[in-house]
Design a protein around this motif. Structure first.
Motif, PDB file in Angstrom:
ATOM      1  N   SER A 196     -16.230  25.897  53.450  1.00 39.51           N
ATOM      2  CA  SER A 196     -17.081  26.932  52.869  1.00 39.51           C
ATOM      3  C   SER A 196     -18.527  26.459  52.783  1.00 39.51           C
ATOM      4  O   SER A 196     -18.807  25.257  52.844  1.00 39.51           O
ATOM      5  CB  SER A 196     -16.586  27.318  51.470  1.00 39.51           C
ATOM      6  N   LEU A 197     -19.417  27.414  52.647  1.00 40.29           N
ATOM      7  CA  LEU A 197     -20.816  27.145  52.342  1.00 40.29           C
ATOM      8  C   LEU A 197     -21.078  27.730  50.963  1.00 40.29           C
ATOM      9  O   LEU A 197     -20.826  28.917  50.744  1.00 40.29           O
ATOM     10  CB  LEU A 197     -21.736  27.829  53.360  1.00 40.29           C
ATOM     11  N   VAL A 198     -21.531  26.917  50.029  1.00 41.41           N
ATOM     12  CA  VAL A 198     -21.861  27.410  48.693  1.00 41.41           C
ATOM     13  C   VAL A 198     -23.384  27.395  48.590  1.00 41.41           C
ATOM     14  O   VAL A 198     -24.013  26.341  48.698  1.00 41.41           O
ATOM     15  CB  VAL A 198     -21.231  26.538  47.585  1.00 41.41           C
ATOM     16  N   ILE A 199     -23.945  28.590  48.403  1.00 42.11           N
ATOM     17  CA  ILE A 199     -25.396  28.750  48.534  1.00 42.11           C
ATOM     18  C   ILE A 199     -25.977  29.151  47.184  1.00 42.11           C
ATOM     19  O   ILE A 199     -25.528  30.116  46.566  1.00 42.11           O
ATOM     20  CB  ILE A 199     -25.686  29.825  49.611  1.00 42.11           C
ATOM     21  N   GLN A 200     -26.941  28.381  46.692  1.00 40.00           N
ATOM     22  CA  GLN A 200     -27.512  28.702  45.378  1.00 40.00           C
ATOM     23  C   GLN A 200     -28.970  28.310  45.298  1.00 40.00           C
ATOM     24  O   GLN A 200     -29.415  27.393  45.976  1.00 40.00           O
ATOM     25  CB  GLN A 200     -26.734  28.023  44.261  1.00 40.00           C
ATOM     26  N   PRO A 201     -29.724  29.027  44.449  1.00 39.31           N
ATOM     27  CA  PRO A 201     -31.145  28.708  44.324  1.00 39.31           C
ATOM     28  C   PRO A 201     -31.397  27.523  43.417  1.00 39.31           C
ATOM     29  O   PRO A 201     -30.648  27.294  42.471  1.00 39.31           O
ATOM     30  CB  PRO A 201     -31.749  29.960  43.673  1.00 39.31           C
ATOM     31  N   LEU A 202     -32.467  26.804  43.716  1.00 37.81           N
ATOM     32  CA  LEU A 202     -33.081  25.913  42.731  1.00 37.81           C
ATOM     33  C   LEU A 202     -34.332  26.680  42.309  1.00 37.81           C
ATOM     34  O   LEU A 202     -35.298  26.779  43.059  1.00 37.81           O
ATOM     35  CB  LEU A 202     -33.416  24.559  43.355  1.00 37.81           C
ATOM     36  N   TYR A 203     -34.264  27.296  41.125  1.00 44.02           N
ATOM     37  CA  TYR A 203     -35.278  28.269  40.721  1.00 44.02           C
ATOM     38  C   TYR A 203     -36.634  27.624  40.508  1.00 44.02           C
ATOM     39  O   TYR A 203     -36.735  26.470  40.121  1.00 44.02           O
ATOM     40  CB  TYR A 203     -34.829  28.982  39.444  1.00 44.02           C
ATOM     41  N   GLU A 204     -37.666  28.430  40.735  1.00 39.70           N
ATOM     42  CA  GLU A 204     -39.035  27.986  40.519  1.00 39.70           C
ATOM     43  C   GLU A 204     -39.214  27.432  39.095  1.00 39.70           C
ATOM     44  O   GLU A 204     -39.815  26.394  38.890  1.00 39.70           O
ATOM     45  CB  GLU A 204     -39.938  29.208  40.699  1.00 39.70           C
ATOM     46  N   ALA A 205     -38.639  28.154  38.114  1.00 42.56           N
ATOM     47  CA  ALA A 205     -38.777  27.718  36.716  1.00 42.56           C
ATOM     48  C   ALA A 205     -38.066  26.381  36.486  1.00 42.56           C
ATOM     49  O   ALA A 205     -38.503  25.568  35.674  1.00 42.56           O
ATOM     50  CB  ALA A 205     -38.218  28.782  35.782  1.00 42.56           C
ATOM     51  N   ALA A 206     -36.973  26.143  37.210  1.00 44.11           N
ATOM     52  CA  ALA A 206     -36.250  24.878  37.064  1.00 44.11           C
ATOM     53  C   ALA A 206     -37.092  23.727  37.612  1.00 44.11           C
ATOM     54  O   ALA A 206     -37.146  22.640  37.033  1.00 44.11           O
ATOM     55  CB  ALA A 206     -34.903  24.947  37.783  1.00 44.11           C
ATOM     56  N   ILE A 207     -37.763  23.984  38.721  1.00 39.06           N
ATOM     57  CA  ILE A 207     -38.621  22.950  39.313  1.00 39.06           C
ATOM     58  C   ILE A 207     -39.791  22.658  38.372  1.00 39.06           C
ATOM     59  O   ILE A 207     -40.171  21.505  38.151  1.00 39.06           O
ATOM     60  CB  ILE A 207     -39.123  23.398  40.706  1.00 39.06           C
ATOM     61  N   ARG A 208     -40.315  23.726  37.762  1.00 32.51           N
ATOM     62  CA  ARG A 208     -41.424  23.568  36.809  1.00 32.51           C
ATOM     63  C   ARG A 208     -40.968  22.754  35.592  1.00 32.51           C
ATOM     64  O   ARG A 208     -41.663  21.848  35.138  1.00 32.51           O
ATOM     65  CB  ARG A 208     -41.926  24.948  36.380  1.00 32.51           C
ATOM     66  N   ALA A 209     -39.788  23.071  35.082  1.00 30.62           N
ATOM     67  CA  ALA A 209     -39.259  22.337  33.919  1.00 30.62           C
ATOM     68  C   ALA A 209     -39.140  20.855  34.249  1.00 30.62           C
ATOM     69  O   ALA A 209     -39.436  19.994  33.418  1.00 30.62           O
ATOM     70  CB  ALA A 209     -37.901  22.901  33.507  1.00 30.62           C
ATOM     71  N   ASN A 210     -38.741  20.564  35.473  1.00 30.38           N
ATOM     72  CA  ASN A 210     -38.603  19.174  35.919  1.00 30.38           C
ATOM     73  C   ASN A 210     -39.957  18.477  35.911  1.00 30.38           C
ATOM     74  O   ASN A 210     -40.093  17.373  35.391  1.00 30.38           O
ATOM     75  CB  ASN A 210     -37.966  19.159  37.313  1.00 30.38           C
ATOM     76  N   SER A 211     -40.976  19.131  36.446  1.00 37.37           N
ATOM     77  CA  SER A 211     -42.271  18.450  36.515  1.00 37.37           C
ATOM     78  C   SER A 211     -42.904  18.343  35.122  1.00 37.37           C
ATOM     79  O   SER A 211     -43.599  17.368  34.829  1.00 37.37           O
ATOM     80  CB  SER A 211     -43.195  19.115  37.534  1.00 37.37           C
ATOM     81  N   GLU A 212     -42.621  19.336  34.248  1.00 38.64           N
ATOM     82  CA  GLU A 212     -43.134  19.242  32.872  1.00 38.64           C
ATOM     83  C   GLU A 212     -42.525  18.056  32.115  1.00 38.64           C
ATOM     84  O   GLU A 212     -43.105  17.553  31.165  1.00 38.64           O
ATOM     85  CB  GLU A 212     -42.859  20.545  32.107  1.00 38.64           C
ATOM     86  N   ARG A 213     -41.332  17.631  32.538  1.00 39.66           N
ATOM     87  CA  ARG A 213     -40.685  16.482  31.882  1.00 39.66           C
ATOM     88  C   ARG A 213     -41.045  15.190  32.600  1.00 39.66           C
ATOM     89  O   ARG A 213     -40.355  14.180  32.461  1.00 39.66           O
ATOM     90  CB  ARG A 213     -39.165  16.672  31.867  1.00 39.66           C
ATOM     91  N   GLY A 214     -42.110  15.232  33.410  1.00 38.17           N
ATOM     92  CA  GLY A 214     -42.584  14.022  34.065  1.00 38.17           C
ATOM     93  C   GLY A 214     -41.878  13.719  35.384  1.00 38.17           C
ATOM     94  O   GLY A 214     -41.916  12.594  35.868  1.00 38.17           O
ATOM     95  N   GLY A 215     -41.234  14.728  35.965  1.00 32.38           N
ATOM     96  CA  GLY A 215     -40.518  14.517  37.223  1.00 32.38           C
ATOM     97  C   GLY A 215     -39.271  13.695  36.988  1.00 32.38           C
ATOM     98  O   GLY A 215     -38.920  13.378  35.854  1.00 32.38           O
ATOM     99  N   SER A 216     -38.585  13.364  38.069  1.00 39.33           N
ATOM    100  CA  SER A 216     -37.358  12.587  37.912  1.00 39.33           C
ATOM    101  C   SER A 216     -37.079  11.822  39.190  1.00 39.33           C
ATOM    102  O   SER A 216     -37.715  12.053  40.216  1.00 39.33           O
ATOM    103  CB  SER A 216     -36.179  13.522  37.619  1.00 39.33           C
ATOM    104  N   ALA A 217     -36.091  10.938  39.099  1.00 37.56           N
ATOM    105  CA  ALA A 217     -35.731  10.120  40.252  1.00 37.56           C
ATOM    106  C   ALA A 217     -35.167  10.966  41.386  1.00 37.56           C
ATOM    107  O   ALA A 217     -35.040  10.491  42.509  1.00 37.56           O
ATOM    108  CB  ALA A 217     -34.720   9.048  39.829  1.00 37.56           C
ATOM    109  N   ALA A 218     -34.819  12.229  41.114  1.00 35.27           N
ATOM    110  CA  ALA A 218     -34.308  13.093  42.174  1.00 35.27           C
ATOM    111  C   ALA A 218     -35.418  13.475  43.155  1.00 35.27           C
ATOM    112  O   ALA A 218     -35.136  13.914  44.273  1.00 35.27           O
ATOM    113  CB  ALA A 218     -33.665  14.349  41.589  1.00 35.27           C
ATOM    114  N   GLY A 219     -36.678  13.303  42.741  1.00 35.83           N
ATOM    115  CA  GLY A 219     -37.800  13.511  43.658  1.00 35.83           C
ATOM    116  C   GLY A 219     -37.936  14.920  44.196  1.00 35.83           C
ATOM    117  O   GLY A 219     -38.165  15.120  45.388  1.00 35.83           O
ATOM    118  N   ILE A 220     -37.790  15.926  43.330  1.00 32.75           N
ATOM    119  CA  ILE A 220     -37.931  17.309  43.781  1.00 32.75           C
ATOM    120  C   ILE A 220     -39.409  17.665  43.755  1.00 32.75           C
ATOM    121  O   ILE A 220     -40.017  17.716  42.683  1.00 32.75           O
ATOM    122  CB  ILE A 220     -37.144  18.267  42.853  1.00 32.75           C
TER     123      ILE A 220
END
Ligand SMILES: *[C@@H]1O[C@H](CO)[C@@H](O)[C@H](O)[C@H]1NC(C)=O
Ligand SMILES: *[C@@H]1O[C@H](CO)[C@@H](O)[C@H](O)[C@H]1NC(C)=O
Ligand SMILES: *[C@@H]1O[C@H](CO)[C@@H](O)[C@H](O)[C@H]1NC(C)=O
Ligand SMILES: *[C@@H]1O[C@H](CO)[C@@H](O)[C@H](O)[C@H]1NC(C)=O
Ligand SMILES: *[C@@H]1O[C@H](CO)[C@@H](O)[C@H](O)[C@H]1NC(C)=O
Length: 409
Positions: free
Chosen positions: A370-394
């Motif tokens: 199967s292919l499981v397809i899902q968004p990484l939302y703009e707001a989620a990316i913003r929340a990540n950068s507001e927390r100083g980014g992460s080792a996941a490097g998004i």
């Protein structure tokens, strides 16, 4: 066909039975460690081999440990690690045991540290955060928090362990609002590789704190996560199954939900394109999530016009939706992921490739690609950068699409 033959040729030596058997013979150090653990932890917390162990993936189920031990406190974990270090014995840490490969959570010939007795829940006085034992599976965590009318950034599948989920990233129904699970962990209780216990946050150990958010599981053994808690009652969720005839509408709606509807952060969704071996055909399953108890919420109104085969859409608790996400154990699973800017054309192309490429192997018993397809939302990316980014490097501005290529056989 040629690439497949080439791949098998290189893989064969690694998976030959002789090699696997040699690996599974416990070292004398591990035998010694198991003797010490047996006397220190007693029969309620110590098990020779894999006795009474059930894990999701058959490859892990077949792995044989020298023994398994179930700590109940952080000090226990530290004691166990001391014993293993002194004996030079290899080990693996099992949270939910939902990983796919031997040695991920079931040690091959070493000691499996099974965290399932560490499922505490301590809600802070102001209800803004919760300290969770790392042995929770997502279902026990949801049920525990629902007793307080709270939830946290949990995932979709009840029997997945909190440890692997939260250390790897963690896509949640609440990600459009708060980011991934790893963006919402304020503190870790960690047993370092030398068995010393430390509390890790951005004040005490900024580097380690950064590494633990998305850097996976090799920085020590996390025994507790302190995570964001948010008020939660029942919500809208469930899924609908569609025949492959509805493909163009599904592709279009998935694109719209990812891009146009990014403003509604109560909404999350994913969909899967899956081969149904019995019917020898493909189906779509689309999962809807809306943080409030509203039937047919605005973002899903157009999707809900598409004719469907069956539906479990309803208002219910997150814990109950997670039970719906369980995939039966006993299969051998392969995962791979790819991330890209949202594109219905690319989604369609990947589906076409899957349909074509499975033809020569589609009769393998139990085969379910199967292919499981899902968004990484703009707001989620913003929340990540507001927390100083992460080792996941998004690093991206817009929403992204993450596709999981999952194969069971
Ligand atoms: C292990 O499984 C056996 C057989 O199912 C059962 O009788 C026994 O109580 C189990 N032991 C533990 C410690 O769970
Ligand atoms: C949870 O919410 C329900 C319904 O609003 C309420 O009856 C119950 O007392 C709440 N429980 C807690 C622990 O706040
Ligand atoms: C364990 O490692 C930490 C971090 O490197 C260090 O601060 C601590 O002194 C070490 N403890 C022992 C007992 O070696
Ligand atoms: C979000 O976007 C949709 C589609 O463009 C629009 O219909 C809706 O009113 C917007 N909602 C909010 C809260 O801005
Ligand atoms: C979850 O579903 C079960 C039935 O499957 C039901 O008995 C239970 O009340 C539900 N739990 C909650 C928290 O609503």
């Amino acid at each position: 066909m040629k690439p497949i033959i080439t791949a098998l040729f290189f893989l064969l030596p690694v998976f030959s039975p002789v090699e696997a058997q040699q690996e599974a013979v416990p070292s004398s150090g591990c035998m010694e460690a198991c003797l010490q653990l047996a006397s220190g932890f007693g029969s309620f917390a110590y098990f020779p081999g894999n006795r009474n162990l059930t894990v999701w993936d058959e490859k892990q189920q077949e792995a044989q440990s020298a023994c398994r031990v179930q700590p109940t406190t952080t000090e226990d974990v530290s004691t166990i690690l001391h014993i293993l270090l002194d004996a030079s014995c290899r080990f693996a840490v099992k949270g939910g045991g939902h990983a796919r490969d031997p040695d991920d959570s079931v040690s091959v010939g070493g000691v499996t540290i099974d965290m399932q007795k560490m499922r505490s829940i301590e809600v802070s006085a102001d209800r803004s955060n919760v300290k969770l034992g790392s042995g929770h599976v997502l279902h026990s965590m949801y049920v525990g928090l629902e007793n307080y009318n709270l939830t946290t950034l949990g995932g979709r599948v009840a029997d997945v362990g909190l440890g692997g989920f939260a250390l790897g990233g963690g896509f949640s129904a609440l990600s459009p609002m708060y980011g991934l699970a790893m963006d919402n962990i304020f503190e870790y209780e960690l047993v370092l590789p030398n068995a010393t216990v430390r509390t890790i946050n951005d004040q005490t150990h900024p580097d380690l704190y950064f590494a633990l958010r998305g850097g996976m599981n090799n920085f020590g053994i996390v025994t507790h996560f302190t995570m964001r808690a948010v008020p939660q009652g029942q919500m809208h969720g469930g899924s609908r199954i569609y025949s492959v005839d509805q493909r163009e509408d599904i592709l279009e709606q998935a694109y719209q939900l990812t891009t146009t509807w990014k403003n509604d952060t109560a909404m999350a969704f994913y969909y899967r394109f899956e081969y149904d071996q019995k019917a020898d055909d493909f189906i779509f399953g689309m999962n809807q999530e809306y943080a409030d108890p509203i039937s047919n919420p605005p973002p899903f109104r157009e999707v809900n016009e598409i004719p469907f085969e069956s539906s479990t859409l309803r208002i219910d608790w997150p814990s109950n939706f997670s039970v719906e996400g369980i995939l039966p154990s006993g299969g051998r699973n392969l995962f791979a992921t790819v991330t890209y800017y949202p594109s219905a054309d690319l989604d369609r192309k990947m589906q076409d490739i899957l349909m074509e490429e499975i033809q020569p192997i589609k009769n393998i018993p139990g085969f379910t690609p199967s292919l499981v397809i899902q968004p990484l939302y703009e707001a989620a990316i913003r929340a990540n950068s507001e927390r100083g980014g992460s080792a996941a490097g998004i690093e991206a501005d817009g929403p992204l699409t993450g596709t999981l290529i999952s194969t069971v056989y």
